[in-house]
Design a protein around this motif. Structure first.
Motif, PDB file in Angstrom:
ATOM      1  N   ASN A   8      -7.210  -3.318  -4.248  1.00 31.03           N
ATOM      2  CA  ASN A   8      -7.198  -2.788  -2.763  1.00 31.03           C
ATOM      3  C   ASN A   8      -7.800  -1.354  -2.831  1.00 31.03           C
ATOM      4  O   ASN A   8      -7.074  -0.458  -2.076  1.00 31.03           O
ATOM      5  CB  ASN A   8      -5.791  -2.792  -2.031  1.00 31.03           C
ATOM      6  CG  ASN A   8      -5.201  -4.482  -1.964  1.00 31.03           C
ATOM      7  OD1 ASN A   8      -5.494  -5.069  -1.261  1.00 31.03           O
ATOM      8  ND2 ASN A   8      -4.422  -4.569  -3.384  1.00 31.03           N
ATOM      9  N   ILE A   9      -8.588  -1.101  -3.567  1.00 32.72           N
ATOM     10  CA  ILE A   9      -9.092   0.186  -3.672  1.00 32.72           C
ATOM     11  C   ILE A   9      -9.480   0.950  -2.460  1.00 32.72           C
ATOM     12  O   ILE A   9      -9.092   2.355  -2.580  1.00 32.72           O
ATOM     13  CB  ILE A   9     -10.276   0.563  -4.824  1.00 32.72           C
ATOM     14  CG1 ILE A   9     -10.620   1.968  -5.215  1.00 32.72           C
ATOM     15  CG2 ILE A   9     -11.275  -0.219  -4.428  1.00 32.72           C
ATOM     16  CD1 ILE A   9      -9.124   2.450  -5.853  1.00 32.72           C
ATOM     17  N   PHE A  50      -6.758   2.804  -0.691  1.00 31.58           N
ATOM     18  CA  PHE A  50      -5.916   4.019  -1.454  1.00 31.58           C
ATOM     19  C   PHE A  50      -6.692   5.407  -1.543  1.00 31.58           C
ATOM     20  O   PHE A  50      -6.399   6.314  -1.931  1.00 31.58           O
ATOM     21  CB  PHE A  50      -5.821   3.600  -2.755  1.00 31.58           C
ATOM     22  CG  PHE A  50      -4.466   2.446  -2.718  1.00 31.58           C
ATOM     23  CD1 PHE A  50      -3.214   2.911  -2.957  1.00 31.58           C
ATOM     24  CD2 PHE A  50      -4.754   1.332  -2.862  1.00 31.58           C
ATOM     25  CE1 PHE A  50      -2.233   2.044  -2.813  1.00 31.58           C
ATOM     26  CE2 PHE A  50      -3.663   0.224  -2.739  1.00 31.58           C
ATOM     27  CZ  PHE A  50      -2.320   0.808  -2.899  1.00 31.58           C
ATOM     28  N   ASN A  97       0.670  -1.214  -0.104  1.00 30.65           N
ATOM     29  CA  ASN A  97      -0.149   0.133   0.196  1.00 30.65           C
ATOM     30  C   ASN A  97       0.887   1.271   0.015  1.00 30.65           C
ATOM     31  O   ASN A  97       0.321   2.366  -0.599  1.00 30.65           O
ATOM     32  CB  ASN A  97      -0.969   0.088   1.151  1.00 30.65           C
ATOM     33  CG  ASN A  97      -1.914  -1.061   1.230  1.00 30.65           C
ATOM     34  OD1 ASN A  97      -2.280  -1.677   0.044  1.00 30.65           O
ATOM     35  ND2 ASN A  97      -2.629  -1.164   2.336  1.00 30.65           N
ATOM     36  N   ALA A 154       1.234  -2.830 -10.645  1.00 34.33           N
ATOM     37  CA  ALA A 154       0.912  -1.702  -9.994  1.00 34.33           C
ATOM     38  C   ALA A 154      -0.598  -1.230  -9.831  1.00 34.33           C
ATOM     39  O   ALA A 154      -1.300  -1.027  -8.805  1.00 34.33           O
ATOM     40  CB  ALA A 154       1.864  -0.322 -10.058  1.00 34.33           C
ATOM     41  N   TYR A 200      -2.964  -3.935  -8.460  1.00 40.21           N
ATOM     42  CA  TYR A 200      -2.701  -3.999  -7.158  1.00 40.21           C
ATOM     43  C   TYR A 200      -3.692  -2.969  -6.486  1.00 40.21           C
ATOM     44  O   TYR A 200      -4.517  -3.094  -5.413  1.00 40.21           O
ATOM     45  CB  TYR A 200      -1.218  -4.032  -6.577  1.00 40.21           C
ATOM     46  CG  TYR A 200      -1.174  -3.896  -5.151  1.00 40.21           C
ATOM     47  CD1 TYR A 200      -1.003  -5.103  -4.539  1.00 40.21           C
ATOM     48  CD2 TYR A 200      -1.435  -2.740  -4.419  1.00 40.21           C
ATOM     49  CE1 TYR A 200      -0.438  -5.228  -3.066  1.00 40.21           C
ATOM     50  CE2 TYR A 200      -0.944  -2.938  -2.980  1.00 40.21           C
ATOM     51  CZ  TYR A 200      -0.629  -4.051  -2.303  1.00 40.21           C
ATOM     52  OH  TYR A 200      -0.812  -4.224  -0.948  1.00 40.21           O
ATOM     53  N   ILE A 201      -3.577  -1.559  -6.936  1.00 46.58           N
ATOM     54  CA  ILE A 201      -4.235  -0.692  -6.323  1.00 46.58           C
ATOM     55  C   ILE A 201      -5.717  -0.827  -6.523  1.00 46.58           C
ATOM     56  O   ILE A 201      -6.612  -0.644  -5.615  1.00 46.58           O
ATOM     57  CB  ILE A 201      -3.818   0.694  -7.059  1.00 46.58           C
ATOM     58  CG1 ILE A 201      -2.474   1.135  -6.827  1.00 46.58           C
ATOM     59  CG2 ILE A 201      -4.843   1.945  -6.529  1.00 46.58           C
ATOM     60  CD1 ILE A 201      -1.778   2.394  -7.588  1.00 46.58           C
ATOM     61  N   ILE A 250      -7.732   4.229 -12.956  1.00 50.66           N
ATOM     62  CA  ILE A 250      -7.774   3.540 -11.717  1.00 50.66           C
ATOM     63  C   ILE A 250      -9.544   3.425 -11.276  1.00 50.66           C
ATOM     64  O   ILE A 250      -9.862   2.323 -11.139  1.00 50.66           O
ATOM     65  CB  ILE A 250      -7.279   4.201 -10.599  1.00 50.66           C
ATOM     66  CG1 ILE A 250      -5.780   4.000 -10.806  1.00 50.66           C
ATOM     67  CG2 ILE A 250      -7.662   3.773  -9.209  1.00 50.66           C
ATOM     68  CD1 ILE A 250      -4.769   4.920  -9.831  1.00 50.66           C
ATOM     69  N   ARG A 272      -5.316   8.060   0.614  1.00 52.67           N
ATOM     70  CA  ARG A 272      -3.889   8.160   0.910  1.00 52.67           C
ATOM     71  C   ARG A 272      -3.485   9.305  -0.134  1.00 52.67           C
ATOM     72  O   ARG A 272      -3.789   9.807  -1.079  1.00 52.67           O
ATOM     73  CB  ARG A 272      -3.055   6.880  -0.207  1.00 52.67           C
ATOM     74  CG  ARG A 272      -3.328   5.667   0.693  1.00 52.67           C
ATOM     75  CD  ARG A 272      -2.515   4.559   0.220  1.00 52.67           C
ATOM     76  NE  ARG A 272      -0.926   5.029   0.725  1.00 52.67           N
ATOM     77  CZ  ARG A 272      -0.522   4.618   1.748  1.00 52.67           C
ATOM     78  NH1 ARG A 272      -1.324   3.995   2.615  1.00 52.67           N
ATOM     79  NH2 ARG A 272       0.588   5.060   2.195  1.00 52.67           N
ATOM     80  N   ALA A 274       2.888   1.251  -3.852  1.00 54.23           N
ATOM     81  CA  ALA A 274       2.035   1.029  -5.353  1.00 54.23           C
ATOM     82  C   ALA A 274       1.734   2.169  -6.040  1.00 54.23           C
ATOM     83  O   ALA A 274       1.932   2.166  -7.476  1.00 54.23           O
ATOM     84  CB  ALA A 274       0.737   0.351  -5.040  1.00 54.23           C
ATOM     85  N   ILE A 275       1.709   3.478  -5.437  1.00 52.05           N
ATOM     86  CA  ILE A 275       1.197   4.383  -6.270  1.00 52.05           C
ATOM     87  C   ILE A 275       2.708   4.981  -6.831  1.00 52.05           C
ATOM     88  O   ILE A 275       2.628   5.405  -7.939  1.00 52.05           O
ATOM     89  CB  ILE A 275       0.599   5.536  -5.523  1.00 52.05           C
ATOM     90  CG1 ILE A 275      -0.890   5.130  -5.237  1.00 52.05           C
ATOM     91  CG2 ILE A 275       0.478   6.781  -6.027  1.00 52.05           C
ATOM     92  CD1 ILE A 275      -1.566   6.140  -4.219  1.00 52.05           C
ATOM     93  N   LEU A 319      -2.094   9.992  -3.873  1.00 52.13           N
ATOM     94  CA  LEU A 319      -2.943  10.203  -4.837  1.00 52.13           C
ATOM     95  C   LEU A 319      -2.795  11.684  -5.573  1.00 52.13           C
ATOM     96  O   LEU A 319      -3.141  11.829  -6.854  1.00 52.13           O
ATOM     97  CB  LEU A 319      -4.535   9.872  -4.553  1.00 52.13           C
ATOM     98  CG  LEU A 319      -4.832   8.692  -4.502  1.00 52.13           C
ATOM     99  CD1 LEU A 319      -6.196   8.214  -3.827  1.00 52.13           C
ATOM    100  CD2 LEU A 319      -4.695   7.868  -6.106  1.00 52.13           C
TER     101      LEU A 319
END
Length: 323
Positions: free
Chosen positions: A292-293, A296, A263, A285, A288-289, A313, A299, A266-267, A302
């Protein structure tokens, strides 16, 4: 056997198995562990396993070595059954490459006929005891893969200024290197040294847009395909590999980042991949985001993502089956 005997001390192990005919009927028997002093004082531990009625061949006594806890090595040995006069009755020789771990061991599936021992028990089984002598004539570690030896040897050049013909300056460090090696591994260096530019004429290269520690890893990889601080420098090494058109290093960094997505990173890895045209890392990546949205949406990273990527995304989060 010649050539191994000078590698280590000659060692032997005497194993006495009492009541051999009466107690051990078809079962395997393990000896106590015994140790051979190997190259540079390394200890090699072995166990003998005896099969009175054979492991793979019925009615044959089988005798096998097992390497207990050492790395790969080559062993030269001699095994003998001693009679009551302590003279060899049956002898077997071998030079074996051991690959650890090997639970089955190496040796002689047909060492001696069981009925031969039985028919000559007065001589070879005095008081019902079978005596086996193992003489270990030599042991050495298995040779390294030639490719790894080449990499190790070339890596030594990074610490040796002999025969160097170019000097790389990066902030407060100075590295000696070899044009031929740099040019063979990077088309950027090749162009630098083959065209009539300052670097080719002066034998001096200045690199100020890179952290010195990253440059050291870059040069080390050029010589040996090894990276000492991949975890710490992976993102900067990825950018350096792209800058100097070194696909093998870029692939190494990409693989590491794909396997270590979190987490927290990834960004930044998504931005990195998008900016350096790494489709595999970008997809990993992004996936993954999206998967697991919920982790994020709040975060702060972003804010550093382009509107184009944010829209992608959100579209994929709403419709995961559509890319």
């Amino acid at each position: 056997m010649s050539g191994l005997g000078t590698i280590c001390q000659i060692s032997s192990f005497l194993w006495k198995i009492s009541s051999f005919m009466n107690v051990y009927n078809g079962e395997s028997i393990d000896s106590p562990q015994f140790t051979l002093i190997g190259k540079e004082g390394m200890l090699k531990k072995f166990v003998l396993t005896l099969y009175p009625r054979g492991r793979t061949e019925a009615d044959w006594v089988g005798l096998f070595f097992t390497l207990v806890d050492s790395p790969e090595c080559t062993v030269s040995f001699k095994c003998s059954i001693l009679d009551k006069y302590e003279k060899p009755h049956r002898v077997g020789y071998g030079v074996v490459d051991y690959t650890f771990p090997n639970k089955e061991g190496y040796g002689f599936p047909m060492f001696v006929k069981f009925n031969e021992l039985k028919s000559q028990k007065e001589t070879v089984l005095p008081n019902g005891t079978l005596t086996i002598l193992v003489e270990l004539n030599g042991v050495k570690d298995k040779p390294k893969d030639p490719t790894m030896c080449l990499a190790d040897d070339l890596e030594k050049l990074t610490c040796n200024e002999d025969f160097s013909d170019v000097e790389i300056h990066c902030k407060d460090i100075r590295l000696k290197a070899h044009k031929a090696i740099l040019a063979s591994r990077s088309s950027v260096f090749q162009a630098m040294f083959t065209n009539p530019c300052k670097e080719s004429q002066t034998g001096s290269v200045t690199i100020n847009n890179m952290d010195p520690e990253v440059l050291k890893d870059l040069i080390n990889f050029i010589y040996s395909c090894k990276v000492k601080k991949l975890k710490e420098n992976v993102a900067d090494l990825f950018k350096a590999a792209d800058m100097y058109m070194m696909e093998s290093l870029k692939d190494m960094c990409t693989t590491y980042m794909m396997k270590n997505l979190t987490n927290e990173n990834a960004i930044s890895f998504l931005n990195l991949a998008d900016g350096h045209n790494s489709k595999m890392l970008r997809e990993a990546a992004m996936s993954y985001i999206v998967q697991n949205i919920n982790a994020f949406t709040e975060r702060p990273e972003l804010e550093n993502v382009s509107q184009r990527l944010v829209i992608e995304i959100m579209k994929r989060a709403i419709n995961p089956t559509k890319k």
